[in-house]
Design a protein around this motif. Structure first.
Motif, PDB file in Angstrom:
ATOM      1  N   ARG A 181       0.862  -1.180   0.000  1.00 50.87           N
ATOM      2  CA  ARG A 181       0.000   0.000   0.000  1.00 50.87           C
ATOM      3  C   ARG A 181       0.905   1.240   0.000  1.00 50.87           C
ATOM      4  O   ARG A 181       1.909   1.252   0.694  1.00 50.87           O
ATOM      5  N   PRO A 182       0.542   2.244  -0.774  1.00 51.86           N
ATOM      6  CA  PRO A 182       1.413   3.426  -0.798  1.00 51.86           C
ATOM      7  C   PRO A 182       1.423   4.119   0.559  1.00 51.86           C
ATOM      8  O   PRO A 182       0.449   4.069   1.294  1.00 51.86           O
ATOM      9  N   LYS A 183       2.524   4.741   0.820  1.00 54.55           N
ATOM     10  CA  LYS A 183       2.697   5.329   2.144  1.00 54.55           C
ATOM     11  C   LYS A 183       1.638   6.384   2.456  1.00 54.55           C
ATOM     12  O   LYS A 183       1.150   6.461   3.580  1.00 54.55           O
ATOM     13  N   VAL A 184       1.266   7.169   1.442  1.00 54.19           N
ATOM     14  CA  VAL A 184       0.329   8.254   1.728  1.00 54.19           C
ATOM     15  C   VAL A 184      -1.056   7.746   2.116  1.00 54.19           C
ATOM     16  O   VAL A 184      -1.860   8.505   2.632  1.00 54.19           O
ATOM     17  N   LEU A 185      -1.322   6.485   1.866  1.00 55.68           N
ATOM     18  CA  LEU A 185      -2.638   5.953   2.255  1.00 55.68           C
ATOM     19  C   LEU A 185      -2.583   5.190   3.569  1.00 55.68           C
ATOM     20  O   LEU A 185      -3.584   4.642   4.008  1.00 55.68           O
ATOM     21  N   LEU A 186      -1.423   5.152   4.190  1.00 56.25           N
ATOM     22  CA  LEU A 186      -1.361   4.470   5.473  1.00 56.25           C
ATOM     23  C   LEU A 186      -2.132   5.300   6.500  1.00 56.25           C
ATOM     24  O   LEU A 186      -2.040   6.514   6.509  1.00 56.25           O
ATOM     25  N   PRO A 187      -2.910   4.637   7.341  1.00 57.23           N
ATOM     26  CA  PRO A 187      -3.717   5.413   8.279  1.00 57.23           C
ATOM     27  C   PRO A 187      -2.865   6.034   9.382  1.00 57.23           C
ATOM     28  O   PRO A 187      -2.016   5.367   9.963  1.00 57.23           O
ATOM     29  N   LEU A 188      -3.105   7.291   9.623  1.00 56.48           N
ATOM     30  CA  LEU A 188      -2.452   7.991  10.723  1.00 56.48           C
ATOM     31  C   LEU A 188      -3.584   8.421  11.641  1.00 56.48           C
ATOM     32  O   LEU A 188      -4.405   9.250  11.267  1.00 56.48           O
ATOM     33  N   VAL A 189      -3.640   7.828  12.810  1.00 57.17           N
ATOM     34  CA  VAL A 189      -4.779   7.992  13.706  1.00 57.17           C
ATOM     35  C   VAL A 189      -6.089   7.780  12.918  1.00 57.17           C
ATOM     36  O   VAL A 189      -6.993   8.600  12.914  1.00 57.17           O
ATOM     37  N   ASN A 190      -6.115   6.655  12.224  1.00 58.23           N
ATOM     38  CA  ASN A 190      -7.309   6.185  11.511  1.00 58.23           C
ATOM     39  C   ASN A 190      -7.733   7.032  10.320  1.00 58.23           C
ATOM     40  O   ASN A 190      -8.843   6.889   9.836  1.00 58.23           O
ATOM     41  N   VAL A 191      -6.880   7.924   9.873  1.00 62.18           N
ATOM     42  CA  VAL A 191      -7.178   8.687   8.665  1.00 62.18           C
ATOM     43  C   VAL A 191      -5.979   8.568   7.735  1.00 62.18           C
ATOM     44  O   VAL A 191      -4.856   8.796   8.177  1.00 62.18           O
ATOM     45  N   PRO A 192      -6.194   8.190   6.473  1.00 55.07           N
ATOM     46  CA  PRO A 192      -5.039   8.097   5.577  1.00 55.07           C
ATOM     47  C   PRO A 192      -4.257   9.411   5.535  1.00 55.07           C
ATOM     48  O   PRO A 192      -4.838  10.496   5.493  1.00 55.07           O
ATOM     49  N   MET A 193      -2.950   9.271   5.598  1.00 54.06           N
ATOM     50  CA  MET A 193      -2.073  10.437   5.746  1.00 54.06           C
ATOM     51  C   MET A 193      -2.355  11.563   4.773  1.00 54.06           C
ATOM     52  O   MET A 193      -2.282  12.733   5.130  1.00 54.06           O
ATOM     53  N   ILE A 194      -2.656  11.194   3.533  1.00 55.62           N
ATOM     54  CA  ILE A 194      -2.750  12.216   2.505  1.00 55.62           C
ATOM     55  C   ILE A 194      -3.858  13.221   2.844  1.00 55.62           C
ATOM     56  O   ILE A 194      -3.804  14.381   2.455  1.00 55.62           O
ATOM     57  N   ASN A 195      -4.832  12.772   3.642  1.00 55.36           N
ATOM     58  CA  ASN A 195      -5.908  13.677   4.013  1.00 55.36           C
ATOM     59  C   ASN A 195      -5.429  14.836   4.863  1.00 55.36           C
ATOM     60  O   ASN A 195      -5.938  15.943   4.753  1.00 55.36           O
ATOM     61  N   TYR A 196      -4.468  14.556   5.725  1.00 52.29           N
ATOM     62  CA  TYR A 196      -3.936  15.642   6.550  1.00 52.29           C
ATOM     63  C   TYR A 196      -3.298  16.690   5.649  1.00 52.29           C
ATOM     64  O   TYR A 196      -3.494  17.887   5.822  1.00 52.29           O
ATOM     65  N   THR A 197      -2.532  16.210   4.692  1.00 50.12           N
ATOM     66  CA  THR A 197      -1.839  17.144   3.815  1.00 50.12           C
ATOM     67  C   THR A 197      -2.840  17.930   2.980  1.00 50.12           C
ATOM     68  O   THR A 197      -2.743  19.150   2.870  1.00 50.12           O
ATOM     69  N   LEU A 198      -3.806  17.233   2.417  1.00 49.22           N
ATOM     70  CA  LEU A 198      -4.784  17.915   1.569  1.00 49.22           C
ATOM     71  C   LEU A 198      -5.632  18.893   2.382  1.00 49.22           C
ATOM     72  O   LEU A 198      -5.883  20.014   1.951  1.00 49.22           O
ATOM     73  N   ALA A 199      -6.041  18.462   3.563  1.00 51.47           N
ATOM     74  CA  ALA A 199      -6.868  19.346   4.387  1.00 51.47           C
ATOM     75  C   ALA A 199      -6.096  20.606   4.732  1.00 51.47           C
ATOM     76  O   ALA A 199      -6.643  21.711   4.720  1.00 51.47           O
ATOM     77  N   TRP A 200      -4.804  20.420   5.012  1.00 56.96           N
ATOM     78  CA  TRP A 200      -4.008  21.602   5.341  1.00 56.96           C
ATOM     79  C   TRP A 200      -3.859  22.509   4.118  1.00 56.96           C
ATOM     80  O   TRP A 200      -3.997  23.721   4.227  1.00 56.96           O
ATOM     81  N   LEU A 201      -3.603  21.905   2.980  1.00 58.13           N
ATOM     82  CA  LEU A 201      -3.439  22.716   1.771  1.00 58.13           C
ATOM     83  C   LEU A 201      -4.702  23.515   1.502  1.00 58.13           C
ATOM     84  O   LEU A 201      -4.653  24.692   1.152  1.00 58.13           O
ATOM     85  N   GLU A 202      -5.840  22.846   1.690  1.00 61.23           N
ATOM     86  CA  GLU A 202      -7.090  23.555   1.440  1.00 61.23           C
ATOM     87  C   GLU A 202      -7.254  24.718   2.401  1.00 61.23           C
ATOM     88  O   GLU A 202      -7.569  25.835   2.001  1.00 61.23           O
ATOM     89  N   ALA A 203      -6.966  24.427   3.683  1.00 66.54           N
ATOM     90  CA  ALA A 203      -7.133  25.481   4.682  1.00 66.54           C
ATOM     91  C   ALA A 203      -6.138  26.611   4.461  1.00 66.54           C
ATOM     92  O   ALA A 203      -6.421  27.763   4.772  1.00 66.54           O
ATOM     93  N   ALA A 204      -4.980  26.272   3.916  1.00 63.72           N
ATOM     94  CA  ALA A 204      -3.946  27.287   3.740  1.00 63.72           C
ATOM     95  C   ALA A 204      -4.214  28.156   2.526  1.00 63.72           C
ATOM     96  O   ALA A 204      -3.429  29.037   2.213  1.00 63.72           O
ATOM     97  N   GLY A 205      -5.277  27.880   1.809  1.00 64.15           N
ATOM     98  CA  GLY A 205      -5.642  28.748   0.708  1.00 64.15           C
ATOM     99  C   GLY A 205      -5.120  28.313  -0.641  1.00 64.15           C
ATOM    100  O   GLY A 205      -5.113  29.087  -1.587  1.00 64.15           O
ATOM    101  N   VAL A 206      -4.704  27.069  -0.741  1.00 63.10           N
ATOM    102  CA  VAL A 206      -4.243  26.567  -2.029  1.00 63.10           C
ATOM    103  C   VAL A 206      -5.476  26.253  -2.873  1.00 63.10           C
ATOM    104  O   VAL A 206      -6.446  25.687  -2.375  1.00 63.10           O
ATOM    105  N   ALA A 207      -5.429  26.649  -4.147  1.00 65.46           N
ATOM    106  CA  ALA A 207      -6.614  26.463  -4.968  1.00 65.46           C
ATOM    107  C   ALA A 207      -6.534  25.190  -5.798  1.00 65.46           C
ATOM    108  O   ALA A 207      -7.552  24.582  -6.117  1.00 65.46           O
TER     109      ALA A 207
END
Lengths: 406, 759
Positions: free
Chosen positions: B49-75
């Motif tokens: 399984r790719p690393k970015v989909l490994l769950p980090l506290v039950n949420v796949p890692m990539i979600n943290y990154t994407l959520a942050w990017l969205e909140a940071a104003g990335v379009a």
């Protein structure tokens, strides 16, 4: 025309991500969204109100689940439901009599609206609401004129149809009033400032509340001279913002720390604070630190006045777990992660991190510590809050969302 | 009514209008998210399984990154997928990220890319990046606000077209003992211009054995001020100008973002591109680079440092969790778990949806995924258990990672640091040794030394996977245990999977990056080793003294009485000894040695008595060593605890020989010694020193004490007054202290008589 579901999920995601915070802001956005929901709701031929209630409730559930801590969302949803029920019940008997008259009124209204909105639409470019309003009311003239020419057999069908339209327009009117109330509640509160703040008094407040600011400024504008102690409201220190704002208005402000409130309380004539939500028993959910202040005020018999608008009035009781669920905020507001990163190192077996940081956002202050509520509809004592609740919400909706939408 | 509506509409319009110019002024911010780390640190899990989909506290890692990017104003985000690109794309398509307003996620897929450099070159060819962009890897967790950093970047860019990149850094002190940060990455050295925040030097693979780093002296010449940091952590969040992409294309040998690109730019002074840093203070940013950072970041998330990206906030369509008070701290719970009354779930634990916990089980500091079944009397501590894991009664798990679908039969034990990859089955009562990694896939036999090549054998990995999957499925039957028995270590009866042999990095590296905390014995071992290093470092005086602090740290951990003066004198002594030995080896003139010792004396602020003591000490040491110098060799060169053991093992000096040696050395170097013996006090100091040596570090001398004292007297190094005063001082001392006075009683007697005669 924006899809209503998109609007709902947009606001829900904003709430979820804590992008929208504060009872005033959430209340306003919720009311506006619900207004749009009502406008766009396609009514079935029978029982329009029930289906509307269902629709509003569904949206409400989504919003409440998005951030259960923001109680204002639930308050607005319940209030709108209450409005719908009221409107549904009251005018049924009058409808027949008023039918013709009101239809004409409506037509006129609509014409007026159309004009005004066209002008505003042309000037303002992209508008959210006017298209919605137009879309709804465009149907109306047909039905109204048809209504007048209807034969007597058709008049009942027309009446039913008419009553639905009528209901809707009344609703829109009521909800718009609600939005208006939310927007103007600060002035309503501030109007009472003169009665409460007297010459040369010393006022103590904690943190930063827009209501409190307006309240104090209103008294200042009427040439009352008084001093304000501001407890800075750790960990966000929003009291500093208030101090700056009051300074601009020419008010004498003295900043103290939260821990100094007890030392200062004996020199204070009145405590005025803003809160997060008012519970049905008259207690309040307030920024952390207020309970201490309330106790200090009680000890020295200093009046503890809470300024709150009606949209902060919550129909829940504080023994409800959902309500007492506190928002645990980021520990970095309290201390600097870098400085303590040594202590928070879990990587070493011997020193399994013993340092924890807990940063709750809210306190619960019981009603017996509160002297007075100043709302946009007047001053009330805590024991009267349940009456207000009854005025504002229908009992059918209390508590409306028992099961959290998953 | 109409008026009201109009007002509301106008208000809404005003609100919109006020936002608009803001939006227009700002060019939509883009981001490149590398959904691949291009390393093999998370093997064997990343084989499946790719690393970015490994769950980090039950949420796949990539979600943290994407959520942050969205909140940071990335379009707009371009997700670059490589290894297991299918899985990543499938996941994203089914997630809510594709349906966000004002936030578009696009995937770029490629299979033959083996490094971040190649990925950026490919993106450049696609010509999708139009302005400044955020470069981030899909395993980064942050809650920082980009506004300020972006603003700074833009302003710098306006002034200086060569400022192509802003790197986000954060303060984080590396452990002095393990030389790694709390995230398990190596100590990072950075030189930053404190005024402009320009990055001047970047070294993440410093050679700690040497204890030195080399700065180009041009750096010092060109910059009025430089601050050198080892307490910064690279967050791996970069704000880049579009030039960065073309730079990658121009320099086709750039592979690694830091090792090649950053260092390349810093060294290349022709183009004059500059990299700047932006330090964040209160907000959080960290990249999950290895198992240790997985552990640490998970704990940070549970302790809410990453707020609002915490378990009870639904930031990306994860399921609702509730916080429940456990003692003073909180535990995140899903509403739908089945928990036995007698089960104890401690604080800082997250338990996923639909998990069942049996009676008397204890869980603390752990993350448990969805749909797990945990039997009774299970102990789980500091572990990460992913979805649909079955743990039968009586198992013990401490500091381990257990992937999806693992079955642990009753009584199995996982030692700290174990990683169980997908669908492994651990047999009854089997104890998996510490730090082992277990997978259904066999370890790739050819271990590519180049860690960049994760996917070279990746495709084969997946093929292999499917074939082994077959056997795994049969495992319920009786076949597999036999077939597997033949060529792999068993995992107990009914166990399925291979224990990977620890790769070439060896045990040394395992504990550093494992999910288990560093065991205490390792730490003490290390700090001891470091003390030795320290001596070496002092020996080699060219060494940068990063150490002032380190020394006191290490001594503190040993529990010595470490007043500074004591420390200083110890190191002074060692320095003198080193100088002296070198002088002996290289036949340096006595005058020069005196000069060197004098300079040392000044730098350590020592009295001449200290010098005398130290010089004498070195001479005596040399005397011991000489007869056996060939045999003992370098070991005795330095008086470390080990070398003392060694010299104690050879106590066969003939006393005559030793005495002879001592006499010789004293004769040769008497001038050196005498130059410090200005007054009687220093002479007494020497005697005391000698006494101390005889008692402690060089017991060989103890029988010879009186004789050597005599030699010293003969050579006019010690005057009789000194000896007599020493004897007088010792008069009142304990019996044990008087051993040597006794021994030299005759000599003292003789001296007394002699002086009386003179009178």
């Amino acid at each position: 025309m924006p899809d209503i579901q998109a609007l709902v999920s947009d606001l829900a995601s904003k709430l979820r991500k804590r992008r929208v915070q504060g009872s005033y802001e959430t209340a306003r956005l919720t009311a506006e969204l619900l207004c749009a929901v009502i406008l766009q709701h396609k009514e079935p031929t029978t029982n329009g109100a029930a289906s509307l209630i269902e629709a509003v409730r569904r949206v409400g559930e989504q919003l409440i689940a998005a951030n259960p801590v923001e109680l204002a969302v639930g308050n607005i949803v319940r209030h709108v439901l209450h409005i719908i029920r009221e409107e549904d019940l009251s005018p049924l008997t009058d409808i027949v009599g008023e039918l013709k008259l009101s239809a004409e009124d409506d037509v006129e209204d609509i014409a007026e609206d159309e004009n005004s909105q066209k002008s505003s639409a042309t000037t303002d470019g992209c508008l959210l609401k006017p298209p919605l309003l137009l879309a709804v009311f465009e149907h109306l003239p047909d039905s109204a004129t048809a209504c007048q020419t209807f034969s007597s057999e058709n008049i009942f069908a027309g009446k039913a149809d008419k009553s639905a339209k009528k209901l809707k327009s009344e609703l829109i009117k009521a909800v718009n009033e609600l939005i208006e109330d939310i927007n103007t509640c600060r002035e309503g509160i501030a109007e009472q400032a003169m009665e409460l703040i007297h010459q040369n008094e010393v006022i103590l407040t904690l943190g930063h509340s827009k209501f409190v600011k307006e309240f104090l400024c209103a008294a200042k504008e009427k040439k009352r001279s008084f001093e304000v102690f501001i407890a800075d409201g750790a960990p966000k220190f929003e009291g500093h913002i208030l101090a700056k704002e009051l300074d601009k208005k020419g008010l004498k402000a003295i900043v103290i720390t939260d821990s100094a409130v007890f030392a200062m309380i004996s020199r204070v004539n009145m405590v005025i604070v803003g809160v997060h939500a008012v519970m049905a028993n008259g207690g309040v959910i307030a920024p952390a630190g207020l309970h201490v202040l309330a106790l200090a005020a009680k000890k020295h018999d200093v009046p503890f006045v809470v300024v709150a608008s009606t949209h902060e009035l919550c129909s829940l009781y504080p023994h409800n777990l959902e309500v007492l669920l506190n928002e645990m905020r980021c520990p970095s507001e309290l201390l600097n992660f870098e400085e303590f990163s040594d202590c928070i190192d879990y990587g070493i077996a011997s020193s399994s991190s013993l340092l924890h940081v807990v940063n709750p956002a809210f306190d619960y202050v019981p009603p017996e510590l509160i002297s007075l509520f100043v709302t946009d509809i007047g001053g009330y004592s805590p024991s009267y809050i349940y009456r207000l609740i009854a005025d504002y919400y229908s009992s059918e909706d209390l508590p409306p969302q028992q099961k959290p939408a998953s | 009514m109409g008026a009201q509506k109009k007002r509301a509409a106008a208000a809404a319009a005003a609100a919109r209008v006020s936002e608009d110019p803001d939006d227009l002024a700002r060019q939509p911010l883009q981001a490149i998210l590398l959904a691949d780390s291009f390393t093999t640190k998370f093997r064997p899990i990343t084989l499946e399984r790719p690393k970015v989909l490994l769950p980090l506290v039950n949420v796949p890692m990539i979600n943290y990154t994407l959520a942050w990017l969205e909140a940071a104003g990335v379009a707009e985000v371009f997700v670059f997928c490589c290894a297991h690109s299918k899985q990543v794309i499938d996941y994203l398509e089914n997630s809510e990220w594709f349906s966000q307003p004002n936030f578009t996620v696009k995937t770029i897929e490629s299979h033959n890319i083996i490094s971040a450099g190649d990925a950026l070159r490919l993106i450049y060819e696609q010509n999708v990046i139009h302005g400044d962009f955020v470069l981030i890897s899909g395993d980064t967790v942050s809650n920082m606000s980009l506004t300020q950093a972006l603003q700074e970047h833009k302003e710098r860019k306006k002034k200086d077209n060569n400022a192509v990149m802003t790197m986000i850094i954060k303060k984080s002190k590396p452990s002095p003992i393990t030389r790694q940060s709390r995230l398990g990455t190596d100590e990072l050295f950075m030189a930053i211009d404190p005024n402009t925040k320009q990055l001047l030097y970047y070294e993440d693979k410093a050679d700690h054995s040497k204890g030195t780093i080399c700065l180009d002296k041009m750096l010092l010449a060109e910059n009025p001020s430089i601050s050198l940091h080892n307490d910064k952590q690279d967050c791996y969040i970069d704000i880049c100008s579009p030039e960065v992409l073309s730079l990658f294309t121009d320099n086709f040998d750039y592979q690694h973002l830091r090792r090649h690109f950053v260092k390349g730019l810093l060294l290349d002074d022709i183009m004059g591109y500059k990299i700047f840093t932006h330090e964040i203070h209160s907000s959080y940013a960290a990249r999950i680079d290895n198992y240790r950072s997985y552990d640490i970041v998970s704990k940070d998330i549970i302790q809410r440092w990453t707020y609002p990206y915490v378990p009870d906030v639904k930031f990306c369509g994860n399921r609702a969790t509730k916080l429940e008070r456990r003692g003073i701290c909180f535990t995140a719970f899903n509403s739908e778990i089945e928990q036995s009354r007698s089960a104890q779930v401690g604080s800082f634990t997250v338990i996923g949806y639909g998990t069942k916990i049996g009676s008397n089980s204890k869980i603390s500091d752990s993350v448990i995924g969805e749909g797990c079944t945990i039997g009774s009397n299970v102990l789980i501590e500091g572990s990460y258990i992913w979805d649909n894991v079955i743990i039968e009664d009586g198992c013990e798990l401490r500091h381990v990672i257990v992937c999806d679908g693992v079955i642990m039969k009753a009584g199995a034990v996982l030692k700290p640091g174990v990683v169980l990859s997908f669908k492994v089955v651990i047999g009854e009562r089997f104890v998996v040794p510490a730090y082992s990694k277990v997978s259904l896939l066999q370890q790739p036999t050819v271990h590519d030394s180049d860690e960049e090549l994760e996917y070279a054998d990746n495709s084969s990995g997946t093929v292999e996977f499917s074939s082994i999957q077959g056997t795994a499925d049969q495992s319920n039957g009786e076949m597999t245990s036999e077939s597997s028995e033949a060529h792999k270590p068993k995992l107990g009866t009914g166990g399925v999977g291979y224990i990977w042999s620890i790769c070439e990095g060896g045990q040394e590296e395992e504990w550093r990056h494992s999910v288990a905390p560093i065991p205490e014995d390792k730490l003490t071992e290390l700090s001891e080793a470091m003390d030795d290093d320290q001596e070496l470092v002092t020996q080699d005086r060219t060494a940068l003294s990063t150490s002032g602090e380190l020394i006191s740290d290490s001594n503190a951990s040993e529990g010595d009485d470490n007043e500074d003066s004591k420390d200083d004198s110890v190191y002074f002594e060692k320095e003198v000894e080193a100088t002296f030995l070198r002088a002996v080896e290289e036949n340096v003139k006595v005058d020069h040695v005196i000069l060197e010792v004098n300079s040392l004396r000044l730098s350590y602020n020592m009295t001449s008595a200290d010098c005398a003591g130290a010089v004498f000490y070195s001479m005596m040491k040399l005397a011991i060593k000489t007869p056996h110098s060939s045999a003992i060799g370098l070991l005795t060169l330095y008086p470390s605890p080990f070398s003392m053991v060694a010299s104690n093992a050879y106590p066969i000096y003939l006393s005559g020989e030793l005495q002879q040696n001592t006499a010789n050395i004293i004769t040769t170097w008497q001038k050196l010694l005498k130059s410090y013996l200005l007054e009687i006090d220093e002479e007494i100091e020497i005697i005391l020193k000698f006494e101390e040596m005889c008692l402690e570090s060089a017991k060989e001398f103890s029988p010879l004490f009186a004789r050597i004292l005599h030699i010293l007297y003969d050579k006019d190094i010690l005057q009789e007054d000194a000896i007599l005063r020493w004897a007088d001082e010792k008069e009142g001392a304990d019996e044990s202290d008087k051993v040597f006075v006794r021994q030299s009683e005759k000599f003292i007697q003789w001296l007394r008589e002699a002086s009386e005669e003179e009178d």
